[in-house]
Design a protein around this motif. Structure first.
Motif, PDB file in Angstrom:
ATOM      1  N   SER A 139       0.874  -1.177   0.000  1.00 37.43           N
ATOM      2  CA  SER A 139       0.000   0.000   0.000  1.00 37.43           C
ATOM      3  C   SER A 139       0.912   1.228   0.000  1.00 37.43           C
ATOM      4  O   SER A 139       2.137   1.111  -0.105  1.00 37.43           O
ATOM      5  N   VAL A 140       0.327   2.400   0.160  1.00 34.51           N
ATOM      6  CA  VAL A 140       1.140   3.615   0.207  1.00 34.51           C
ATOM      7  C   VAL A 140       1.991   3.673   1.487  1.00 34.51           C
ATOM      8  O   VAL A 140       2.980   4.396   1.560  1.00 34.51           O
ATOM      9  N   HIS A 141       1.610   2.855   2.483  1.00 30.24           N
ATOM     10  CA  HIS A 141       2.279   2.889   3.785  1.00 30.24           C
ATOM     11  C   HIS A 141       3.551   2.033   3.770  1.00 30.24           C
ATOM     12  O   HIS A 141       3.471   0.837   3.455  1.00 30.24           O
ATOM     13  N   PRO A 142       4.687   2.597   4.178  1.00 31.94           N
ATOM     14  CA  PRO A 142       5.924   1.798   4.186  1.00 31.94           C
ATOM     15  C   PRO A 142       5.794   0.517   5.015  1.00 31.94           C
ATOM     16  O   PRO A 142       6.401  -0.501   4.687  1.00 31.94           O
ATOM     17  N   GLN A 143       4.975   0.539   6.069  1.00 33.47           N
ATOM     18  CA  GLN A 143       4.896  -0.675   6.899  1.00 33.47           C
ATOM     19  C   GLN A 143       4.284  -1.857   6.163  1.00 33.47           C
ATOM     20  O   GLN A 143       4.476  -2.996   6.567  1.00 33.47           O
ATOM     21  N   ILE A 160       9.838  -9.870  -4.301  1.00 31.87           N
ATOM     22  CA  ILE A 160      10.092  -8.496  -4.734  1.00 31.87           C
ATOM     23  C   ILE A 160       8.861  -7.668  -4.350  1.00 31.87           C
ATOM     24  O   ILE A 160       7.730  -8.098  -4.602  1.00 31.87           O
ATOM     25  N   ALA A 161       9.073  -6.500  -3.747  1.00 27.91           N
ATOM     26  CA  ALA A 161       7.921  -5.681  -3.359  1.00 27.91           C
ATOM     27  C   ALA A 161       8.307  -4.221  -3.286  1.00 27.91           C
ATOM     28  O   ALA A 161       9.489  -3.872  -3.244  1.00 27.91           O
ATOM     29  N   GLY A 162       7.279  -3.382  -3.272  1.00 30.51           N
ATOM     30  CA  GLY A 162       7.522  -1.952  -3.107  1.00 30.51           C
ATOM     31  C   GLY A 162       6.303  -1.245  -2.555  1.00 30.51           C
ATOM     32  O   GLY A 162       5.174  -1.718  -2.694  1.00 30.51           O
ATOM     33  N   LYS A 163       6.584  -0.125  -1.931  1.00 28.82           N
ATOM     34  CA  LYS A 163       5.525   0.750  -1.428  1.00 28.82           C
ATOM     35  C   LYS A 163       4.922   1.527  -2.588  1.00 28.82           C
ATOM     36  O   LYS A 163       5.646   2.075  -3.421  1.00 28.82           O
ATOM     37  N   VAL A 164       3.605   1.588  -2.643  1.00 30.19           N
ATOM     38  CA  VAL A 164       2.938   2.365  -3.687  1.00 30.19           C
ATOM     39  C   VAL A 164       3.289   3.849  -3.529  1.00 30.19           C
ATOM     40  O   VAL A 164       3.302   4.386  -2.421  1.00 30.19           O
ATOM     41  N   MET A 165       3.577   4.486  -4.662  1.00 35.06           N
ATOM     42  CA  MET A 165       3.750   5.940  -4.701  1.00 35.06           C
ATOM     43  C   MET A 165       2.483   6.508  -5.342  1.00 35.06           C
ATOM     44  O   MET A 165       2.134   6.117  -6.458  1.00 35.06           O
ATOM     45  N   MET A 166       1.770   7.360  -4.655  1.00 37.42           N
ATOM     46  CA  MET A 166       0.630   8.048  -5.299  1.00 37.42           C
ATOM     47  C   MET A 166       0.336   9.354  -4.597  1.00 37.42           C
ATOM     48  O   MET A 166       0.061   9.386  -3.407  1.00 37.42           O
ATOM     49  N   ASP A 167       0.421  10.427  -5.353  1.00 39.61           N
ATOM     50  CA  ASP A 167       0.307  11.757  -4.736  1.00 39.61           C
ATOM     51  C   ASP A 167      -0.811  12.598  -5.353  1.00 39.61           C
ATOM     52  O   ASP A 167      -0.841  13.809  -5.158  1.00 39.61           O
ATOM     53  N   ARG A 168      -1.718  11.955  -6.095  1.00 35.96           N
ATOM     54  CA  ARG A 168      -2.892  12.707  -6.575  1.00 35.96           C
ATOM     55  C   ARG A 168      -3.986  11.730  -7.028  1.00 35.96           C
ATOM     56  O   ARG A 168      -3.743  10.529  -7.187  1.00 35.96           O
ATOM     57  N   ASN A 169      -5.182  12.306  -7.228  1.00 33.56           N
ATOM     58  CA  ASN A 169      -6.331  11.520  -7.718  1.00 33.56           C
ATOM     59  C   ASN A 169      -6.625  10.287  -6.868  1.00 33.56           C
ATOM     60  O   ASN A 169      -7.013   9.230  -7.386  1.00 33.56           O
ATOM     61  N   THR A 175      -2.762   9.293   0.182  1.00 32.92           N
ATOM     62  CA  THR A 175      -1.745   9.847  -0.710  1.00 32.92           C
ATOM     63  C   THR A 175      -0.489  10.207   0.064  1.00 32.92           C
ATOM     64  O   THR A 175      -0.532  10.543   1.247  1.00 32.92           O
ATOM     65  N   ASP A 176       0.641  10.111  -0.652  1.00 30.85           N
ATOM     66  CA  ASP A 176       1.893  10.623  -0.118  1.00 30.85           C
ATOM     67  C   ASP A 176       2.186  11.914  -0.876  1.00 30.85           C
ATOM     68  O   ASP A 176       1.294  12.476  -1.517  1.00 30.85           O
ATOM     69  N   THR A 177       3.401  12.392  -0.838  1.00 24.81           N
ATOM     70  CA  THR A 177       3.806  13.512  -1.685  1.00 24.81           C
ATOM     71  C   THR A 177       5.000  13.028  -2.508  1.00 24.81           C
ATOM     72  O   THR A 177       5.589  11.979  -2.192  1.00 24.81           O
ATOM     73  N   ALA A 178       5.322  13.782  -3.538  1.00 23.00           N
ATOM     74  CA  ALA A 178       6.480  13.380  -4.350  1.00 23.00           C
ATOM     75  C   ALA A 178       7.696  13.184  -3.438  1.00 23.00           C
ATOM     76  O   ALA A 178       8.389  12.160  -3.501  1.00 23.00           O
TER      77      ALA A 178
END
Ligand code: GUN
Ligand code: ZN
Length: 434
Positions: A139-143, A160-169, A175-178
């Motif tokens: 999800s957007v959350h690092p945890q 393999i995994a990663g935190k979602v980046m999403m800062d609009r819509n 949302t996070d920020t850039a």
């Protein structure tokens, strides 16, 4: 670590090349009475049991399976951890489905205890279904990523995994920020990338939910560390494709947005690609990027039919994705059952050996891990499955009518699911027993 060596005797099958390149017969190896030898978590030998046994010490520990098939562990090139609790959400197509079901469900990962609980359920579900490697959206959350990698590390899984980046819509609560997405992703990379069998994927959700600033920083991260992955979605749904054109009018099309921000490359995996055009396939192939083919999701969300023959024409790397929770099953066997129908609806065929390739070596190639996973070649990780021909009464009866391994394999992919996976081994250790 003390030296360990064990052997597993059963029918053994693995894909060794893409049938589209070498033809079906040269694409696999099959040993009707085979032996797989595992030393210190890696495969050390594979062959006919009678031949190999004469080369091994008489006291070697051998597990002998009847009515079973050993294959490589399956590889899921697209799945969402925080959507485990929302598989089968009724009635919507992509954009409404995201707003109605997905974002609220993913918001629960703000709570680390929830993230821990779901990571545990998710990994057990992967292993019960015979998936030993997955490319995972958090999800957007690092945890979400910390919980997942902590659980995967305990079992020494290749993930393999990663935190979602999403800062609009997307809703404010998700949302996070850039800037924060860059800093948080970087901290996760420092903590996890290359640790044991874990790898990090820079994960902008899809073009509509990232500002140009965020996409720029995603591209920058990829340049800062070697061998990082990039995962995102592309051209899944027609309304989504139109929306991307409105948001990025200066770009030639959807893929060109990602291309502009330097997100294409050998470790970049784009989910869906249902509505890609010929030129976009050519550009993906040219940059060594891969597509995750997600048939259950593309059916469930009414997205469309992936054109695998077009991808093959361009020699594009394609892996298979469950895309849970847009997809409806963790089982890559069931995903192949649906993939077959996708081809039927386009007047094409999906041979069982191409299917095996997609779920194993094809996925490994999409992830640039074919020297480590995806086959049973000596020197690779001992990530393998034991599939049970008697898993259900119908499977058992049906397989008795099968005349050869091609028929057996096809029926396993048509009737098979988690019940078919008797055991899953990761790095030579039993991690799931049905
Ligand atoms: N596009 C952007 N986000 C998602 C998602 O979570 N699932 C699917 N299937 N497509 C997406
Ligand atoms: Zn997805």
């Amino acid at each position: 670590m003390p030296f360990t060596r064990k052997a597993y005797r059963a029918a053994i099958l693995h894909s060794i090349a893409d049938p589209a390149e070498v033809g079906i017969e040269a694409s696999y190896e099959y040993f009707e009475d085979g032996l797989l030898v595992v030393e210190n978590g890696q495969i050390s030998a594979i062959g006919h049991a009678t031949e190999l046994l004469s080369t091994l010490p008489a006291d070697i520990e051998i597990t002998h399976y009847q009515d079973a098939l050993i294959t490589p562990g399956l590889i899921d090139t697209h799945i969402h951890l925080p959507q485990t609790g929302m598989v089968g959400a009724y009635g919507e197509q992509l954009l409404d489905w995201l707003n109605t079901y997905t974002f609220p469900c993913e918001s629960q990962f703000a709570d680390k205890a929830h993230a821990d609980e779901v990571a545990d359920i998710f990994i057990k579900e992967l292993l019960r279904n015979g998936t030993t490697t997955a490319l995972v959206f958090g999800s957007v959350h690092p945890q979400s990523v910390n919980s997942f990698f902590e659980a995967a590390q305990q079992l020494d899984l290749r993930m393999i995994a990663g935190k979602v980046m999403m800062d609009r819509n997307a809703p404010d609560y998700l949302t996070d920020t850039a800037e924060s997405s860059y800093v948080e992703s970087k901290a996760l990379i420092e903590r996890w990338h290359g640790k044991g069998r874990l790898h990090y994927a820079v994960t902008p959700r899809f073009a509509p939910t990232s500002t140009p600033e965020q996409l720029t920083l995603a591209g920058q991260l990829l340049g800062e560390y070697p061998d990082l992955y990039m995962q995102t979605h592309i051209s899944e749904n027609l309304k989504e494709v139109e929306w991307v054109k409105e948001l990025f009018p200066e770009r030639k099309g959807y893929l060109d947005v990602y291309d502009h921000y330097q997100l294409l490359g050998e470790r970049s995996v784009f989910a869906h690609g249902v509505h890609l055009c010929d030129d976009e396939c050519a550009r993906l192939a040219e940059t060594g990027s891969a597509i995750a083919f997600c048939p259950t999701s593309n059916f469930f969300l009414g997205s469309g039919l992936f054109n695998l023959p077009m991808a093959e024409k361009h020699k594009l790397n394609v892996g298979l994705g469950t895309d849970v929770g847009g997809g409806t099953s963790f089982s890559l066997l069931q995903t192949l059952n649906e993939a077959y129908k996708v081809m039927q609806l386009q007047g094409a065929r999906l041979s069982p050996f191409k299917s095996l390739y997609l779920a194993t070596l094809g996925g490994a190639r999409a992830l640039r891990l074919e020297d480590k996973i995806g086959t049973l070649h000596p020197g690779t990780d001992a990530d393998f499955l034991v599939l049970d021909y008697n898993a259900t009464p119908l499977l058992s009866y049906r397989l008795k009518q099968a005349n050869n391994i091609a028929e057996t394999l096809f029926v396993l992919m048509t009737l098979g699911d988690d019940r078919t996976v008797l055991q899953t081994y990761a790095a030579g250790t039993l991690v799931h027993q049905r």
